[in-house]
Design an enzyme around this catalytic site. Structure first.
Site, PDB file in Angstrom:
ATOM      1  N   SER A 187       0.829  -1.201   0.000  1.00  0.00           N
ATOM      2  CA  SER A 187       0.000   0.000   0.000  1.00  0.00           C
ATOM      3  C   SER A 187       0.862   1.249   0.000  1.00  0.00           C
ATOM      4  CB  SER A 187      -0.906   0.017   1.235  1.00  0.00           C
ATOM      5  OG  SER A 187      -0.190   0.443   2.386  1.00  0.00           O
ATOM      6  N   ASP A 188       0.297   2.351  -0.432  1.00  0.00           N
ATOM      7  CA  ASP A 188       0.949   3.645  -0.241  1.00  0.00           C
ATOM      8  C   ASP A 188       0.818   4.011   1.233  1.00  0.00           C
ATOM      9  OD1 ASP A 188       2.186   6.091  -0.685  1.00  0.00           O
ATOM     10  OD2 ASP A 188       1.040   6.510  -2.492  1.00  0.00           O
ATOM     11  N   TRP A 189       1.509   5.060   1.622  1.00  0.00           N
ATOM     12  CA  TRP A 189       1.595   5.466   3.022  1.00  0.00           C
ATOM     13  C   TRP A 189       0.192   5.708   3.609  1.00  0.00           C
ATOM     14  CZ3 TRP A 189       5.981   6.497   6.135  1.00  0.00           C
ATOM     15  CH2 TRP A 189       5.694   7.102   7.364  1.00  0.00           C
ATOM     16  N   GLY A 190      -0.187   4.883   4.597  1.00  0.00           N
ATOM     17  CA  GLY A 190      -1.450   5.071   5.295  1.00  0.00           C
ATOM     18  C   GLY A 190      -2.687   4.871   4.450  1.00  0.00           C
ATOM     19  N   ALA A 191      -2.533   4.271   3.267  1.00  0.00           N
ATOM     20  CA  ALA A 191      -3.658   4.204   2.330  1.00  0.00           C
ATOM     21  C   ALA A 191      -4.828   3.408   2.886  1.00  0.00           C
ATOM     22  CB  ALA A 191      -3.187   3.595   1.006  1.00  0.00           C
TER      23      ALA A 191
END
Length: 733
Positions: A269-273
């Site tokens: 995932s992207d950051w905190g997605a």
């Protein structure tokens, strides 16, 4: 003398014709089997977790196996420490140690969009490999790069991280960069899958909406090229495509990525997605978010802690199967062991530091900039500025080290950077030319207090070099601009300089096409140096003083007005194409419909002439190949490099097709008066399109070929594709 050149070197041809990743290594798979059999659920979830330096992650959890991957541990001391903690864990599995390394670690190369202006995948591959080798010396083994999103809207700040608007060029750059990063020892994560580069109104993180044909013809090709070149991981977009957030889009992550393309790596995932799914309107329960994301195909959670905190209960309740977790763990471990992370020895911090900024890396960074700076206008041959007695440099950007390296500057250090001011001052001194500098205003040009001193100095100079553009704070992520023009009072400063009557060379420093219609009409010469990086300013000095000729070409169209955005060279044809003297045609009533500078545009300080375009056959099967040849002559007084571009138009089709599409590039070096015959192959199977079912078609019929120095090339020939239409199912090759 005339000589024949191949359009693509053997190395670049290998990138274009790459195979799918090799089958799994039985020895590695057996080792993974044994490890998974020994792992606790917490240790398995740890391999699906990446946490950041600082409060989000602890070394204690690394030592217990609860965290199996980290981000933002950025030097040999830090990475060595956390790998030592991982070695203490029960199973001793090495960490993936990630960092955003897009265009350099300590040696910052020109930003990726600028590198794409070279139109040279092999040069980009070499740059990526050099970047990776410097990065891995510091124990960083994983990059969240390359960004392979197609960027067609200059309002979107992240165009600076990609390769521009064209899917053919972007796919080749994606393959080159993946190949280079891997050769240098980095685990590679192309991003952001998919459609992130087409946000509504150019707003970062905004949703995208597009047809199946557009998705497959324009936005997917760079990702597929990256996968076929060996990308080990993929990062989904933070945004939604056609109403579905990418992190929960199983059709994309499982159906296309794994099903159609055979991707064997992991998805992170992207950051905190995952936590941000609630903002999309997905169920706000974090356990539900975790289930949906994992079920869609996201193997690893970055920085939200959702998998680590929710999966134990979800597995116990039977809502997430441990078998599915095992499969995701296998994908992560396979990447770690195939990359040899378990055999890498940490390098002491002092030794790693001593190896930074290697001369070969520095020289390559200058070469990349030399090939990527674009000369857009050159009235009265103002460039080169040799023979002048006094040069004035104006613009705060030229003297601020941080502004040279662009967004995602990794571990750059201010003292390493050769600024434009320094590079021009040193080159002027060698030539015996007087040199002066005036800031004029601050980087954002918030007021005019320094204008008077700059104008006074301009009147005493023979030529003015004005460096204006975007400070790095308004480029990159979360940096959308409704009107991407010269910020603040920069144009007012430029107007004052032009009013002196002295020749003004405008150098645009930016991470996107800027809208500069007044400048384009009034300055003597105009160049874009993008963000040149640690050493790229030396290349600008070489070009300005005539040591080398520029050869960069625009990888994105430059509009003349924000109302034209998005504007691309390959727009679909209209039933009423624009005609200047016909009202009821496709154009604006208040501004020219044409761009300021077309895709592929770029001048040299010499002149090139094209003639003798030939196709080696005028009829060819829909799965066949033909070759275009053209003679290119240096008709000027200086040596130079021409970037020969080949475009194809599908004349008649069952669907509306673009006016033309880039399908081949060749670079040729020519001495004054020299001519060479350039050959560019055309694979007819690459000239097709997708329909709304995802089926790929190359239809028999007539095609026109255009060859020249930009997308506005007029020299043409034609051929006919014969036989049955070529038809492939979704994802087929």
């Amino acid at each position: 003398m005339t000589r024949t050149l191949s359009a693509v070197s053997a190395a670049v041809a290998a990138l274009v014709a790459v195979a799918l990743p090799a089958a799994a290594d039985p020895a590695i798979e057996a080792r993974i089997d044994a490890l998974i059999a020994r792992m606790t659920l917490a240790e398995k979830i740890g391999q699906l977790t990446v946490e950041s330096h600082g409060p989000f992650g602890t070394r204690e959890r690394i030592a217990t196996g609860e965290i199996g991957n980290v981000i933002n541990y950025a030097n040999a001391g830090e990475t060595g420490d956390v790998q030592a903690e991982a070695a203490k864990s029960r199973l001793g599995i090495p960490l993936l140690t990630g960092l955003d390394v897009l265009h350099g670690y300590r040696t910052l190369f020109m930003v990726p969009l600028g590198q794409a202006a070279s139109f040279d995948p092999e040069l980009n591959r070499r740059a990526a490999e050099a970047i990776a080798r410097e990065t891995t010396l510091q124990g960083v083994n994983w990059t969240y790069a390359p960004m392979v999103d197609i960027g067609r809207d200059p309002r979107w700040g992240r165009v600076v991280e990609g390769a521009g608007e064209d899917p053919w060029l972007a796919a080749r750059m994606a393959a080159a960069r993946v190949t280079g990063y891997r050769a240098g020892g980095l685990v590679v994560t192309p991003k952001h899958f998919v459609g992130y580069g087409a946000p509504a109104a150019g707003l970062d993180y905004a949703p995208a909406d597009m047809s199946e044909a557009t998705l497959r013809d324009v936005y997917l090709p760079p990702f597929r090229a990256a996968v076929e070149a060996g990308a080990q991981a993929i990062m989904p977009a933070l945004s939604a495509l056609n109403g579905i957030p990418a992190s929960v889009d199983s059709r994309l992550l499982t159906g296309i990525l794994r099903g159609e393309w055979g991707f064997r790596g992991f998805v992170v995932s992207d950051w905190g997605a995952i936590d941000q799914l609630g903002n999309h309107g997905i169920d706000p329960d974090r356990a539900v978010m975790a289930r949906k994301t994992f079920a869609a195909g996201v193997d690893m959670d970055m920085a939200s802690g959702t998998y680590r905190t929710r999966f134990p209960e979800e597995v116990a309740a039977g809502r997430v199967s441990e078998a599915a977790i095992d499969a995701a763990v296998r994908r992560v471990l396979r990447v770690k062991f195939e990359a040899g992370l378990d055999t890498r020895k940490p390098i002491p911090w002092k030794e790693a530091e001593a190896a930074m900024l290697a001369p070969a890396t520095r020289d390559l960074a200058v070469e990349v900039a030399r090939r990527s700076i674009v000369l857009l206008e050159n009235r009265r041959e103002t460039v080169p500025i040799e023979g002048r007695r006094k040069v004035l440099l104006v613009g705060a950007l030229a003297d601020i080290a941080r502004e040279h390296v662009g967004p995602h500057a990794a571990q750059y250090r201010e003292q390493d950077v050769v600024t434009i001011r320094r590079a021009l001052a040193e080159r002027a001194a060698r030539a015996g030319i007087a040199f002066d500098f005036q800031a004029g205003c601050d980087a954002f040009c918030t007021d005019e207090r320094g204008f008077g001193a700059a104008v006074k100095a301009a009147r005493a100079a023979d030529v003015i070099v004005a460096v204006l553009g975007e400070p790095g704070d308004i480029a990159g992520e979360a940096a959308s601009r409704a009107d991407p023009n010269l910020p603040g009072r920069q144009q007012a400063l430029l107007e004052r300089l032009v009013a002196t009557g002295k020749p003004v060379v405008l150098v645009v420093m930016a991470g996107r096409p800027l809208i500069v219609p007044w400048a384009a009409e009034h300055v003597s010469a105009l160049l874009t140096t993008w963000y040149p990086g640690t050493y790229g300013s030396r290349a600008l000095a070489e070009i300005l003083f005539g040591d080398t000729a520029p050869s960069g070409r625009l990888p994105m169209t430059w509009p003349r007005h924000p109302g034209q955005i998005p504007i691309t060279y390959d727009r679909l044809r209209s039933g009423r194409p624009a005609e200047r003297d016909q009202k009821f045609t496709s154009k604006y009533v208040d501004v020219d419909w044409k761009p300021q500078f077309a895709f592929g545009h770029g001048l040299s300080t010499t002149r090139f002439a094209y003639d003798g375009l030939r196709l080696d056959r005028t009829e060819v099967a829909t799965d066949g190949r033909l070759t275009a040849t053209v003679t290119v002559t240096n008709a000027g007084r200086r040596a130079g490099r021409e970037v020969v571009q080949l475009y194809v138009r599908d004349v008649q089709s069952s669907r509306v097709r673009p006016d033309r599409q880039l399908k081949g590039v060749a670079s040729v070096d020519l001495a004054p008066g020299e001519a060479k015959t350039v050959s560019i192959p055309i694979d007819v199977a690459d000239l097709g399109f997708h329909d709304e079912t995802g089926t790929y078609r190359v239809e028999a019929g007539r095609f026109e070929v255009f060859v020249g120095g930009s997308s506005e090339a007029t020299l043409s020939a034609a051929f006919t594709a014969t036989g049955p239409d070529l038809v492939r199912p979704p994802g087929g090759r």
